[in-house]
Design a protein around this motif. Structure first.
Motif, PDB file in Angstrom:
ATOM      1  N   TYR A  91       0.841  -1.201   0.000  1.00 45.22           N
ATOM      2  CA  TYR A  91       0.000   0.000   0.000  1.00 45.22           C
ATOM      3  C   TYR A  91       0.869   1.240   0.000  1.00 45.22           C
ATOM      4  O   TYR A  91       1.795   1.377   0.791  1.00 45.22           O
ATOM      5  CB  TYR A  91      -0.896   0.008   1.239  1.00 45.22           C
ATOM      6  N   ASN A  92       0.576   2.149  -0.907  1.00 51.58           N
ATOM      7  CA  ASN A  92       1.255   3.435  -0.971  1.00 51.58           C
ATOM      8  C   ASN A  92       0.334   4.482  -0.350  1.00 51.58           C
ATOM      9  O   ASN A  92      -0.656   4.872  -0.968  1.00 51.58           O
ATOM     10  CB  ASN A  92       1.569   3.799  -2.429  1.00 51.58           C
ATOM     11  N   PRO A  93       0.625   4.951   0.863  1.00 50.90           N
ATOM     12  CA  PRO A  93      -0.270   5.894   1.535  1.00 50.90           C
ATOM     13  C   PRO A  93      -0.296   7.277   0.894  1.00 50.90           C
ATOM     14  O   PRO A  93      -1.239   8.034   1.100  1.00 50.90           O
ATOM     15  CB  PRO A  93       0.290   5.957   2.957  1.00 50.90           C
ATOM     16  N   LEU A  94       0.726   7.614   0.116  1.00 56.25           N
ATOM     17  CA  LEU A  94       0.730   8.911  -0.566  1.00 56.25           C
ATOM     18  C   LEU A  94      -0.242   8.917  -1.742  1.00 56.25           C
ATOM     19  O   LEU A  94      -0.986   9.870  -1.956  1.00 56.25           O
ATOM     20  CB  LEU A  94       2.143   9.251  -1.040  1.00 56.25           C
ATOM     21  N   LEU A  95      -0.233   7.813  -2.494  1.00 56.60           N
ATOM     22  CA  LEU A  95      -1.140   7.684  -3.634  1.00 56.60           C
ATOM     23  C   LEU A  95      -2.468   7.036  -3.243  1.00 56.60           C
ATOM     24  O   LEU A  95      -3.407   7.015  -4.032  1.00 56.60           O
ATOM     25  CB  LEU A  95      -0.480   6.848  -4.742  1.00 56.60           C
TER      26      LEU A  95
END
Length: 338
Positions: free
Chosen positions: A294-298
């Motif tokens: 999981y990419n929390p920025l995207l």
């Protein structure tokens, strides 16, 4: 409990492979006096305590007999936690944002594996004719899209307010009225019932559930009970590794506060190897295991070669004949755990 699906809010952290992890940890160190040595010591103490508890539990099972569906999968602490969050399930910017984003991976994962097993084609409704049980459904974030694919889906959860939220949300879509239903109950209660009981479902889905259960063995047993022979079990959960401890608890909860402190208990995390061993002892054949990041920025998920943090698993319930003979389905091959 099962519903503790928002545990993934932080995990995977797409940009945090081993090198990036060091960057986050060093950044945190400069801000809060973070000590990697202290973290490792704390994690070691947790592991020792977990091992002792597991030995005591297994000893108790040896004296009290085999696993029974009368045991409960519900953790009262998890129940209380999700009771307070029940009204927030459909806030795509809130505590469950990562679960909304996870549908981009988990819905196709479930759909494609089911289509590989069930060859019938229904244009526009590829899962038509299939009955699916969504365990720990929460507000219905996964239940609804499976229903829109044509499946008849029952979502269950022990948190009454979550089921109320799910029912209210689905009521605004007339297309779901015939295919999606909800029930306030536990998996073990359902597996002991007559109407929706033994051998009723083509698939069971437990997404972001296993790491919040009080008893994973009872969960596996009950999943086997409610599935038809040849039925599929889909699980997404967290691995039990140093990396998942650092990112899932220390960084996400204690340092960055991506999710509330106390959301996860590392002792409840389970590795793909241990989960596969448990499922196969309960009459399942694990077909595939895939890593998730999981990419929390995207706010986006992607598949990964590594299962070190999050992973998705697909297993099939063996028929009695196949289980007795030790045969496993040959349609799929389990992937290597990273």
């Amino acid at each position: 409990m099962y519903t503790n699906k928002f545990g993934r809010l932080m995990l995977g952290l797409h940009f945090l492979k081993t090198t990036a992890v060091c960057g986050v940890v060093h950044w945190a160190a400069g801000r809060s006096g973070f000590s990697w040595t202290a973290v490792c010591k704390q994690r070691t103490l947790w592991l020792r305590r977990s091992t002792c508890r597991e030995m005591e539990r297994r000893s108790l099972l040896r004296h009290t007999g085999s696993q029974s569906a009368s045991q409960t999968t519900v953790d009262p602490d998890e129940l209380r936690r999700f009771q307070s969050l029940a009204c927030k399930w459909w806030d795509e910017q809130g505590e469950f944002a990562a679960l909304h984003a996870m549908n981009d991976l988990r819905v196709p994962f479930i759909r494609d594996n089911l289509l590989n097993l069930h060859r019938a084609r229904h244009p526009g409704k590829p899962l038509a004719g299939l009955k699916i049980l969504d365990v720990g459904c929460g507000g219905g974030l996964l239940t609804e899209p499976l229903g829109r694919l044509g499946a008849k889906v029952l979502g269950i959860d022990p948190v009454e307010n979550s089921i109320g939220t799910a029912q209210l949300h689905s009521s605004f879509d007339p297309d779901l009225c015939e295919r999606v239903s909800y029930q306030v109950c536990t998996l073990e209660e359902l597996s002991g019932g007559e109407e929706e009981g033994v051998g009723h479902f083509d698939a069971v889905v437990a997404s972001e559930v296993v790491e919040h259960l009080a008893d994973v063995e009872t969960f596996a047993f009950c999943c086997s009970q409610v599935l038809k022979p040849g039925g599929s079990l889909f699980i997404t959960t967290m691995n039990k590794t140093n990396l998942s401890y650092v990112l899932g608890i220390v960084v996400a909860e204690q340092l960055l506060h991506i999710v509330p402190s106390g959301t996860h208990d590392w002792e409840k995390f389970i590795s793909p190897v241990d989960l596969e061993r448990l499922l196969e002892s309960t009459g399942f054949s694990v077909q595939s295991v895939k890593g998730m990041l999981y990419n929390p920025l995207l706010r986006a998920w992607s598949w990964s070669d590594s299962t070190a943090i999050n992973y998705a698993l697909h297993a099939i319930k063996l028929s009695k004949q196949a289980e007795d003979s030790g045969l496993h389905p040959e349609d799929h091959t389990a992937e290597t755990h990273s």
